[in-house]
Write an enzyme that holds these catalytic residues in place. Structure first.
Site, PDB file in Angstrom:
ATOM      1  N   ASP A 154     -26.410  -9.564 -70.392  1.00 31.13           N
ATOM      2  CA  ASP A 154     -26.360  -9.136 -69.006  1.00 31.13           C
ATOM      3  C   ASP A 154     -27.811  -9.066 -68.492  1.00 31.13           C
ATOM      4  OD1 ASP A 154     -24.159  -6.806 -67.305  1.00 31.13           O
ATOM      5  OD2 ASP A 154     -25.632  -8.218 -66.530  1.00 31.13           O
TER       6      ASP A 154
HETATM    7  C1  GLC Z   1     -25.188  -7.408 -63.278  1.00 33.28           C
HETATM    8  C2  GLC Z   1     -23.828  -7.079 -63.825  1.00 33.28           C
HETATM    9  C3  GLC Z   1     -23.055  -8.276 -64.294  1.00 33.28           C
HETATM   10  C4  GLC Z   1     -23.429  -9.478 -63.446  1.00 33.28           C
HETATM   11  C5  GLC Z   1     -24.875  -9.805 -63.750  1.00 33.28           C
HETATM   12  C6  GLC Z   1     -25.367 -11.005 -62.937  1.00 33.28           C
HETATM   13  O1  GLC Z   1     -26.109  -6.429 -63.646  1.00 33.28           O
HETATM   14  O2  GLC Z   1     -23.738  -6.092 -64.845  1.00 33.28           O
HETATM   15  O3  GLC Z   1     -21.664  -7.951 -64.206  1.00 33.28           O
HETATM   16  O4  GLC Z   1     -22.593 -10.574 -63.760  1.00 33.28           O
HETATM   17  O5  GLC Z   1     -25.728  -8.693 -63.518  1.00 33.28           O
HETATM   18  O6  GLC Z   1     -25.394 -10.677 -61.594  1.00 33.28           O
END
Ligand code: GLC
Length: 740
Positions: free
Chosen positions: A263
């Site tokens: 993430d």
């Molecule tokens: C965010 C979220 C995740 C998302 C990623 C990209 O922090 O936790 O669900 O897909 O970043 O935006």
């Protein structure tokens, strides 16, 4: 490319070039028109990463991404195409109901079709991968990301996650209009302690396996091309650096062979977790755990090549990761067609087209849950068109009804309740008033704060106007709810009630007119005792998206008879959170209808939620007979059929969702008092009835025992088939030991 050509390409790549494929940069580094984000930003436009990072996220648009791809591939040493990823969570230009609302449809086919249309629009906009579905089990309404889940039940989540993967990817991601699906957040992010986002998760391996892992496994089984690690730590180890989770469970047990991405910044955050001293150690730990792509933490970019040279990370680890990334790009057909489906003409043709709007409207209708509709012939819903109806509240118009996870499209394309009401109800019988601001003054939101000078005076005026309007009406439709930015990422709340000013509006209206229908917008279960007390009818409409107004008015006017069912318990009070229908009995279960001294109970609240999982009313009524079993026992290689007769005993055509629950009464470890193991929907005309049967197989009786072995155990089982998880009447059957 053929596999042989791909293997050769990998061989020809330098170590740096391979490592760069494992780096994901924020899209703002490529899209100079957008503000840079600070994270992993490249100020120097000659930075090699800008022509070699394997993927980017957060930018979209056919013309823009085609131009970026051209510039990038020209400089990339082997002209390997860039991957464009985006959070297409529940729609791209056409926003569908938020995933919790899609869960309320109890119709995986609807979720699949919404994903399919989202993919079609996103692909036209140049997107290759979506970070969806979110398959996190969610049982704590204080955690704002419940909005992105499909709720508290492993079986429902599994059905929904698999359906969305199918919708996004189709049979072949290379096909036009399909995108690769990245299921998230692995793993158990929804069990964040105290409902606080990003916080630790304490779960036994038994509970992890029994409840939290199933939906990710269903998405993997459906063929999702990517998995995303979760921010949380699990039992003291951050998931992003947890080899047992990522290699033993995800890769070996679940058989996932696609690309594993962290993430946003999660690799670097292992320093904050306190398990890595610095970014270099974080890069090493993530690589050892098998993370293929570092999303925006700069850990791989800065340290991975050096770690290989120092012998701290094997080059084989890099080769395996880059191979998976190249395979994904090849599956998408990017080596032959780097733009894939990016097409300005297709954008114009398909964005918000009538077909997509029609589907969105249908999804809204089916996501709406009727929680209350008091009285028999005095019921307020469906609305009587002859009556004077006042639509009052901040959600009547002017508020964005899409969730905080819609990063594309515009609120202006949405149909408000006011607009939809004016289309179908007699103008002379319609009144409108805003009633109050949606939020209390100085409300903290993520990345934002609501403050209005003169807030007091403005609301005094609005409330007075609303009371005047309500006095003139026969019925008031109160349109209230959370702000869209009060659910989603980083939106944990300790109180899950409507803003004070909206509760003041509710009381103000109720004093002048007690014929109130409340329409509640939210991305999470809210405490609705007060709303229910002052309303004769209550609808939960979630964050309904672009066609919210049309879908809601269709239900209010009876064009569609509501069929939604709660995918998450709505608590009596937030003090009960986290909660689920699928709880354990305990050694002292509270006896029905008794005080329950010295038993499992609260002194100051019931054990039960205000509205339970699986609950939802209709404008008609249904009777469901006691289940009839084909046999009172079965063996492991056999099955039992459980049948009920469901009858429409009211005067409206309607759809009922029959839910099959099982209980393993005695086993080698404690088992929940109920578990959803099947559901189906039946649509019946008034007076009609239908026999519905479920086949119970040994597989449905399996669980993870204390030794983490997955299987069933002979013994007594209870079976319910009902219209909500609080169904009472059950029958019993026995699973006989094999050979009997
Ligand atoms: C965010 C979220 C995740 C998302 C990623 C990209 O922090 O936790 O669900 O897909 O970043 O935006």
């Amino acid at each position: 490319m053929t596999e042989q050509e791909l293997r050769q390409l990998l061989k020809d790549m330098s170590l740096e070039e391979k490592v760069f494929q494992m780096v994901q940069l924020p899209g703002q580094n490529f899209d100079t028109s957008a503000a840079v984000t600070g994270y992993a930003d490249r100020q120097d436009q000659n930075d090699p990463l800008l022509s070699q990072a394997g993927s980017t996220l957060g930018i979209f648009g056919a013309a823009k991404l085609k131009a970026i791809q051209d510039t990038y591939m020209e400089k990339q040493p082997h002209h390997i195409p860039l991957l464009f990823m985006l959070d297409v969570i529940h729609g791209y230009e056409t926003a569908f109901p938020c995933p919790l609302g899609l869960g309320a449809t109890f119709a995986p086919k609807i979720a699949e079709t919404c994903a399919q249309v989202s993919a079609r629009e996103a692909a036209a906009g140049g997107i290759h991968v979506t970070f969806s579905p979110m398959a996190d089990l969610a049982r704590d309404a204080r955690w704002g990301r419940v909005m992105e889940s499909t709720g508290e039940d492993p079986y429902l989540n599994s059905q929904m996650a698999a359906a969305m993967v199918r919708g996004f990817q189709g049979e072949d991601v290379k096909e036009p209009g399909q995108v690769a699906s990245c299921v998230k957040h692995f793993a158990a992010y929804g069990a964040a302690a105290a409902g606080l986002d990003y916080s630790n998760v304490e779960l036994s391996r038994h509970t992890l396996r029994e409840y939290y892992l199933g939906a990710y496994g269903a998405a993997v089984e459906a063929g999702c091309e990517m998995v995303m690690t979760s921010f949380n730590s699990w039992n003291g180890i951050p998931c992003t650096g947890n080899p047992w989770l990522m290699k033993d469970v995800l890769r070996r047990e679940m058989g996932f062979d696609g690309v594993l991405i962290s993430d946003w910044g999660a690799v670097g955050e292992m320093v904050n977790h306190g398990i890595c001293e610095d970014l270099e150690q974080a890069a090493q730990k993530a690589a050892e755990a098998g993370v293929d792509i570092d999303m925006c933490a700069d850990a791989y970019a800065r340290h991975l090549a050096q770690l290989v040279r120092m012998g701290k990370v094997e080059e084989r680890t890099i080769d395996d990761a880059v191979w998976r990334i190249l395979v994904l790009k090849n599956k998408l057909g990017l080596f032959e067609n780097p733009y894939k489906d990016a097409d300005e003409i297709k954008e114009k043709e398909c964005f918000l087209c009538q077909e997509h709007r029609r589907l969105a409207r249908e999804a809204v209708r089916k996501s709406i849950v009727l929680l209350k509709n008091a009285g028999d012939d005095t019921r307020l819903l469906p609305l009587n068109r002859e009556k004077k109806i006042a639509f009052i509240g901040p959600y009547v118009e002017g508020e964005d009804m899409r969730s905080s996870w819609v990063v594309t499209g515009s609120a202006e394309a949405s149909v408000s309740i006011r607009q939809a009401a004016k289309e179908v109800l007699p103008a002379q019988n319609l009144l409108f008033a805003k009633g109050c601001t949606l939020l209390d003054n100085d409300t903290i939101l993520n990345l934002d704060e609501f403050h209005m000078d003169g807030w007091e005076e403005e609301n005094a005026r609005l409330l007075k106007e609303a009371a005047e309007t309500a006095r003139q009406a026969d019925v008031v439709v109160l349109c209230l709810g959370e702000h869209r930015r009060q659910s989603g990422e980083a939106t944990s709340r300790t109180q899950i009630v409507l803003p004070k000013i909206q509760r003041k509006l509710l009381h103000t209206i109720a004093q002048v007119n007690d014929q109130v229908v409340s329409v509640i917008f939210s991305g999470r279960p809210l405490e609705l005792r007060e709303v229910s007390q002052y309303s004769r009818a209550v609808l939960e409409v979630w964050m309904p998206g672009t066609e919210g107004g049309h879908g809601i008015v269709d239900v209010l006017t009876g064009v569609y008879n509501p069929s939604g069912k709660l995918p998450m318990s709505f608590p009596y009070t937030v003090g009960q959170e986290p909660m689920s229908y699928s709880a354990y009995s305990t050694g002292r279960p509270k006896p029905e209808g008794m005080r329950g001294d010295y038993t499992t109970r609260y002194l100051d609240a019931p054990n039960e939620p205000l509205y339970p999982f699986g609950y939802g009313l209709s404008y008609t009524t249904f009777s469901i007979s006691k289940p009839v079993l084909s046999s009172s026992s079965m063996t492991a290689d056999g099955s039992i059929t459980a049948a009920v007769t469901v009858k429409n005993t009211g005067d409206w055509e309607g759809t009922e969702t029959l839910q099959l629950y099982l209980r393993d009464v005695t086993a080698s470890c404690i088992r929940p008092v109920k578990e959803l193991k099947g559901f189906c929907q039946v649509t019946l005309q008034p007076g009609k009835e239908q026999t519905v049967s479920f086949t119970v197989t040994e597989e449905m009786l399996r669980f993870h025992n204390p030794k983490e072995e997955y299987g069933s155990e002979p013994g007594l089982f209870r079976l319910w088939i009902g219209a909500s998880s609080d169904c009472r009447e059950y029958v019993e059957f026995e699973l006989k030991p094999s050979g009997q």
